[in-house]
Design a protein around this motif. Structure first.
Motif, PDB file in Angstrom:
ATOM      1  N   VAL A 123       0.811  -1.206   0.000  1.00 34.55           N
ATOM      2  CA  VAL A 123       0.000   0.000   0.000  1.00 34.55           C
ATOM      3  C   VAL A 123       0.851   1.265   0.000  1.00 34.55           C
ATOM      4  CG1 VAL A 123      -0.236   0.095   2.518  1.00 34.55           C
ATOM      5  CG2 VAL A 123      -2.003   1.105   1.058  1.00 34.55           C
ATOM      6  N   PHE A 127       0.787   4.104  -2.783  1.00 38.91           N
ATOM      7  CA  PHE A 127       0.412   5.469  -2.399  1.00 38.91           C
ATOM      8  C   PHE A 127       1.376   6.492  -3.013  1.00 38.91           C
ATOM      9  CE2 PHE A 127       1.120   8.990   0.625  1.00 38.91           C
ATOM     10  CZ  PHE A 127      -0.122   9.605   0.527  1.00 38.91           C
ATOM     11  N   TYR A 130       0.665   6.795  -6.691  1.00 40.43           N
ATOM     12  CA  TYR A 130      -0.585   7.526  -6.915  1.00 40.43           C
ATOM     13  C   TYR A 130      -0.418   9.018  -6.664  1.00 40.43           C
ATOM     14  CZ  TYR A 130      -3.858   3.754  -7.886  1.00 40.43           C
ATOM     15  OH  TYR A 130      -4.555   2.752  -8.499  1.00 40.43           O
ATOM     16  N   VAL A 131       0.367   9.371  -5.654  1.00 36.22           N
ATOM     17  CA  VAL A 131       0.620  10.792  -5.397  1.00 36.22           C
ATOM     18  C   VAL A 131       1.368  11.412  -6.578  1.00 36.22           C
ATOM     19  CG1 VAL A 131       1.922  12.403  -3.941  1.00 36.22           C
ATOM     20  CG2 VAL A 131       0.585  10.578  -2.886  1.00 36.22           C
ATOM     21  N   VAL A 136      -4.704  10.084  -6.333  1.00 36.11           N
ATOM     22  CA  VAL A 136      -5.271   9.940  -4.990  1.00 36.11           C
ATOM     23  C   VAL A 136      -6.630  10.641  -4.930  1.00 36.11           C
ATOM     24  CG1 VAL A 136      -4.956  10.514  -2.560  1.00 36.11           C
ATOM     25  CG2 VAL A 136      -3.006   9.749  -3.910  1.00 36.11           C
ATOM     26  N   ASP A 137      -7.549  10.020  -4.209  1.00 31.35           N
ATOM     27  CA  ASP A 137      -8.882  10.575  -3.980  1.00 31.35           C
ATOM     28  C   ASP A 137      -9.678  10.751  -5.271  1.00 31.35           C
ATOM     29  OD1 ASP A 137     -10.819  11.250  -2.203  1.00 31.35           O
ATOM     30  OD2 ASP A 137     -10.266  13.351  -2.062  1.00 31.35           O
ATOM     31  N   GLY A 141      -8.376   6.047  -9.868  1.00 33.21           N
ATOM     32  CA  GLY A 141      -7.308   5.364  -9.144  1.00 33.21           C
ATOM     33  C   GLY A 141      -7.795   4.122  -8.420  1.00 33.21           C
ATOM     34  N   LEU A 142      -8.925   4.226  -7.718  1.00 29.80           N
ATOM     35  CA  LEU A 142      -9.450   3.068  -6.986  1.00 29.80           C
ATOM     36  C   LEU A 142      -9.921   1.972  -7.930  1.00 29.80           C
ATOM     37  CD1 LEU A 142     -11.475   4.453  -3.935  1.00 29.80           C
ATOM     38  CD2 LEU A 142      -9.283   3.285  -3.938  1.00 29.80           C
ATOM     39  N   LEU A 145      -6.947   0.122  -9.265  1.00 34.51           N
ATOM     40  CA  LEU A 145      -6.334  -0.708  -8.226  1.00 34.51           C
ATOM     41  C   LEU A 145      -7.166  -1.953  -7.929  1.00 34.51           C
ATOM     42  CD1 LEU A 145      -3.956  -0.786  -6.237  1.00 34.51           C
ATOM     43  CD2 LEU A 145      -5.462   0.254  -4.559  1.00 34.51           C
ATOM     44  N   PHE A 213      -6.884   0.043   1.303  1.00 30.85           N
ATOM     45  CA  PHE A 213      -6.572   0.895   0.153  1.00 30.85           C
ATOM     46  C   PHE A 213      -7.469   2.131   0.123  1.00 30.85           C
ATOM     47  CE2 PHE A 213      -5.021  -3.214  -1.728  1.00 30.85           C
ATOM     48  CZ  PHE A 213      -3.687  -2.861  -1.721  1.00 30.85           C
ATOM     49  N   LEU A 217      -5.890   5.808   0.145  1.00 30.67           N
ATOM     50  CA  LEU A 217      -5.920   6.474  -1.161  1.00 30.67           C
ATOM     51  C   LEU A 217      -7.096   7.423  -1.338  1.00 30.67           C
ATOM     52  CD1 LEU A 217      -4.880   3.427  -3.373  1.00 30.67           C
ATOM     53  CD2 LEU A 217      -3.445   5.253  -2.475  1.00 30.67           C
ATOM     54  N   THR A 218      -7.883   7.662  -0.299  1.00 29.10           N
ATOM     55  CA  THR A 218      -8.981   8.629  -0.414  1.00 29.10           C
ATOM     56  C   THR A 218      -8.843   9.684   0.673  1.00 29.10           C
ATOM     57  OG1 THR A 218     -10.469   7.311   0.984  1.00 29.10           O
ATOM     58  CG2 THR A 218     -10.545   6.906  -1.390  1.00 29.10           C
TER      59      THR A 218
END
Length: 276
Positions: A123, A127, A130-131, A136-137, A141-142, A145, A213, A217-218
């Motif tokens: 994770v 992360f 994703y950043v 992120v958020d 992305g979700l 994943l 996750f 990630l949110t």
């Protein structure tokens, strides 16, 4: 009066045992529903009240008023879209493995081994990635994943179902003039439909229940149902009314999915249990 035989007494004891076990498992569900309809005074009443004095929906109304139910919608979008993509891609990959031997005999085992990686171990690198890419958020992305994490499971399960389809049926369809895509759509899919439905339900449940996750990630835009529940637990007090009402709302999609797919689910599980 005729006394029951030994076989009859054993059967009665089995029914009693099954009833007791069923009640034990259903009691938390019953208590959750009752709390969601209670007032704060009834929730903290000593001794506990088995039933609310009056059924009221204010706890649910607060969730809609505050916009908390958007977490349910976010979970539906993320879990639904990622499951659909994973099922489509995974089934095609499974067909390739089953019929063309893609990657050799050990590729399927390597693929399912990827599903066994502990999420907590990856994770943090995910992360950081994703950043860097600004994922992120966000829904995208979700969805990416969850699709990636569910693909090994889908491929492994569907490969077992497809191997079980008689090869002669596909060869006959090819001789009759169908191309490979038509064979998959008109011959293979109908034959593996129970397994497809069972795999879809489990894939959806995996994505729906993911907490780690979604937590990492949110932030505020795409908070999912499991993450939203943690917001009701505080250091000084817990909002039990909201917890119960949100839990009931979050359980409904899974209940509906399992109920609708029940016919395929039982058959699909029984087949996949021995062929996966």
């Amino acid at each position: 009066m005729k006394l029951p035989t030994r076989k009859g007494r054993v059967l009665v004891l089995r029914y009693i045992g099954a009833g007791v076990v069923t009640l034990l498992f259903l009691f938390p569900v019953y208590w959750l529903f009752m709390i969601s309809f209670k007032t704060p005074d009834e929730i903290y009443h000593v001794p506990p009240l088995w039933m609310p004095g009056q059924i009221q929906f204010s706890n649910y109304y607060v969730l809609f008023k505050d916009g908390d139910v958007m977490a349910i919608l976010n979970s539906l979008i993320v879990a639904g879209v990622s499951s659909a993509i994973a099922i489509i891609l995974g089934t095609l990959c499974a067909y390739s493995l089953a019929r063309f031997g893609t990657g050799g005999e050990n590729l399927a085992m390597w693929i399912i081994s990827q599903r066994m990686i502990p999420p907590i171990a990856v994770v943090f690198p995910i992360f950081l990635i994703y950043v860097y890419f600004g994922l992120v958020d966000g829904y995208f992305g979700l969805i990416v994943l969850y699709t990636a994490f569910n693909l090994p499971y889908v491929i492994w399960m569907m490969r077992g179902y497809i191997v079980d389809v008689p090869l002669e049926l596909e060869e006959s369809a090819l001789v009759d003039g169908l191309n490979r895509w038509q064979v998959i759509w008109k011959v293979v899919f109908p034959m593996v439909r129970p397994g497809l439905m069972a795999t879809s339900v489990f894939t959806f449940v995996f994505a729906w229940n993911d907490f780690l996750f979604a937590l990492v990630l949110t932030r505020t835009e795409v908070i999912t149902f499991p993450v939203m529940l943690t917001h009701y637990f505080g250091g000084q007090s817990n909002f039990w009314a909201k917890i119960a009402a949100m839990s009931v709302l979050g359980t409904l999609p899974i209940f509906v999915a399992v109920t609708v797919m029940q016919r395929y689910l039982v058959r699909g599980i029984s087949l996949g249990a021995v062929k996966g």
